[in-house]
Write a protein that holds these residues in place. Sequence first.
Motif, short mmCIF file in Angstrom:
data_model
loop_
_atom_site.label_atom_id
_atom_site.label_comp_id
_atom_site.label_asym_id
_atom_site.label_seq_id
_atom_site.Cartn_x
_atom_site.Cartn_y
_atom_site.Cartn_z
N VAL A 222 0.85 -1.19 0.00
CA VAL A 222 0.00 0.00 0.00
C VAL A 222 0.88 1.25 0.00
CG1 VAL A 222 -1.56 1.37 1.46
CG2 VAL A 222 -2.01 -1.06 1.08
N LYS A 223 0.48 2.22 -0.74
CA LYS A 223 1.26 3.46 -0.80
C LYS A 223 1.18 4.19 0.54
CE LYS A 223 1.76 7.63 -3.69
NZ LYS A 223 1.28 8.30 -4.92
N VAL A 224 2.36 4.52 1.10
CA VAL A 224 2.41 5.18 2.40
C VAL A 224 3.08 6.54 2.34
CG1 VAL A 224 2.34 3.00 3.67
CG2 VAL A 224 4.56 3.97 3.01
N LYS A 225 3.69 6.86 1.20
CA LYS A 225 4.41 8.14 1.08
C LYS A 225 4.57 8.50 -0.38
CE LYS A 225 8.87 10.25 2.38
NZ LYS A 225 10.20 9.98 2.99
N ALA A 226 4.44 9.78 -0.68
CA ALA A 226 4.68 10.26 -2.04
C ALA A 226 6.17 10.52 -2.24
CB ALA A 226 3.89 11.53 -2.30
N LEU A 227 6.60 10.55 -3.49
CA LEU A 227 7.97 10.88 -3.84
C LEU A 227 8.01 12.25 -4.49
CD1 LEU A 227 9.23 7.53 -5.45
CD2 LEU A 227 9.89 8.45 -3.22
N ASP A 228 8.86 13.15 -3.97
CA ASP A 228 9.00 14.45 -4.61
C ASP A 228 9.82 14.31 -5.89
OD1 ASP A 228 11.70 14.33 -3.85
OD2 ASP A 228 11.37 15.55 -2.06
N ALA A 229 9.96 15.41 -6.63
CA ALA A 229 10.64 15.36 -7.92
C ALA A 229 12.07 14.85 -7.82
CB ALA A 229 10.62 16.75 -8.56
N LYS A 230 12.78 15.28 -6.79
CA LYS A 230 14.17 14.84 -6.60
C LYS A 230 14.22 13.34 -6.32
CE LYS A 230 18.34 15.62 -3.82
NZ LYS A 230 18.92 16.38 -2.68
N ALA A 231 13.34 12.87 -5.45
CA ALA A 231 13.32 11.45 -5.11
C ALA A 231 12.93 10.60 -6.31
CB ALA A 231 12.35 11.21 -3.95
N GLN A 232 12.02 11.13 -7.14
CA GLN A 232 11.62 10.41 -8.35
C GLN A 232 12.79 10.25 -9.30
OE1 GLN A 232 8.31 12.54 -10.00
NE2 GLN A 232 6.97 12.14 -8.25
N SER A 233 13.55 11.33 -9.47
CA SER A 233 14.71 11.29 -10.36
C SER A 233 15.75 10.29 -9.86
CB SER A 233 15.33 12.69 -10.46
OG SER A 233 16.49 12.68 -11.26
N GLU A 234 16.00 10.29 -8.56
CA GLU A 234 16.96 9.35 -7.97
C GLU A 234 16.46 7.92 -8.09
OE1 GLU A 234 17.46 10.70 -4.00
OE2 GLU A 234 18.82 12.34 -4.53
N MET A 235 15.14 7.75 -7.95
CA MET A 235 14.54 6.42 -8.07
C MET A 235 14.80 5.83 -9.44
SD MET A 235 12.35 4.02 -6.99
CE MET A 235 13.33 2.88 -7.95
N VAL A 236 14.57 6.62 -10.49
CA VAL A 236 14.79 6.16 -11.86
C VAL A 236 16.26 5.83 -12.09
CG1 VAL A 236 14.69 6.81 -14.29
CG2 VAL A 236 12.81 7.41 -12.77
N LYS A 237 17.13 6.70 -11.64
CA LYS A 237 18.58 6.50 -11.81
C LYS A 237 19.04 5.22 -11.13
CE LYS A 237 23.04 8.78 -10.96
NZ LYS A 237 23.70 9.99 -10.38
N ASP A 238 18.62 5.01 -9.88
CA ASP A 238 19.03 3.82 -9.14
C ASP A 238 18.46 2.55 -9.77
OD1 ASP A 238 20.44 5.38 -7.39
OD2 ASP A 238 18.93 5.33 -5.80
N ALA A 239 17.21 2.60 -10.19
CA ALA A 239 16.58 1.42 -10.79
C ALA A 239 17.28 1.02 -12.08
CB ALA A 239 15.10 1.68 -11.04
N LYS A 240 17.64 1.99 -12.88
CA LYS A 240 18.35 1.70 -14.13
C LYS A 240 19.71 1.06 -13.85
CE LYS A 240 16.27 5.19 -17.15
NZ LYS A 240 16.52 6.44 -17.94
N ALA A 241 20.33 1.46 -12.74
CA ALA A 241 21.65 0.93 -12.38
C ALA A 241 21.55 -0.34 -11.53
CB ALA A 241 22.43 1.99 -11.62
N GLY A 242 20.32 -0.74 -11.16
CA GLY A 242 20.17 -1.93 -10.34
C GLY A 242 20.55 -1.72 -8.90
N LYS A 243 20.40 -0.49 -8.39
CA LYS A 243 20.77 -0.17 -7.02
C LYS A 243 19.52 -0.08 -6.15
CE LYS A 243 24.91 2.53 -8.22
NZ LYS A 243 25.55 3.87 -8.13
N VAL A 244 19.68 -0.48 -4.91
CA VAL A 244 18.61 -0.32 -3.92
C VAL A 244 19.11 0.66 -2.88
CG1 VAL A 244 17.17 -1.42 -2.17
CG2 VAL A 244 17.73 -2.64 -4.29
#
Length: 247
Positions: A222-244
């Motif tokens: 269940v969604k418990v928190k929104a991601l701001d623009a900075k967090a969204q950008s970092e999320m995409v970058k990490d996912a593409k690199a396979g980082k958690v």
Amino acid sequence: MKSAISFFTVMLAAVVCCTAQAQEKQLSAKKAKALYERADRALNEAWAAAKQKLPEAEFSKLKDDQRAWVEYRDYLARSPMFTGADGQDDLPLDAPEYLQAAAGLEDERTEWLKGLIHDWKDDTISGVYSDSRGGRVELEEKDGHLYFSISVVRGPTSHGGEISGDAVWNAPIGWYSDKGEDKDKTDETNLSFIYRNRKLEITGANTSYYHGARAYFDGTYVKVKALDAKAQSEMVKDAKAGKVKEK
């Protein structure tokens, strides 16, 4: 390699963390009881709000899930291995170690219940998700992609796991495959994502490469928190690199 994450580091860190916290924060019986009562009040308030807001049929299903969650809470919180308590027998329900551990688990469940009935204003499923059972997911939906990062710590022995990557997204369904990402890995891992009724259902196939024996990724998140623009950008970058991202 997009998503080959070593879970051994996660497992060790989780066990060390739980043990250290147990040793550093052995609360008195009085303080542990107060901590639990605060968490229990918050959980009951979230439960009452869910009962008021959800349709009767949906709330009836939630009651079954809540009963299962209570069993899960007591299974962990009564475990000496999970709490760091002495001995091997299940802890009594008035033990400070049980009360302290149960309070933490109830805080996670309260967050889950609040997220379930929260009126999220955005139109995407992007955000931070919890399954209230030791699973955490970050998601960013963009241009037919579902970038994701999953980390879990499961069971009294704190088995851990991590995986991140880029799933194909065709709302409300996402599909991920790690085929060809690691030349040394011969078996394909898959994850399915289905979003419905404010819940994200994740099901994995052949995922053991990424987690400990009991640290499954499957669950209802269940969604418990929104991601701001900075967090969204970092999320995409990490996912593409396979980082958690470390929590």
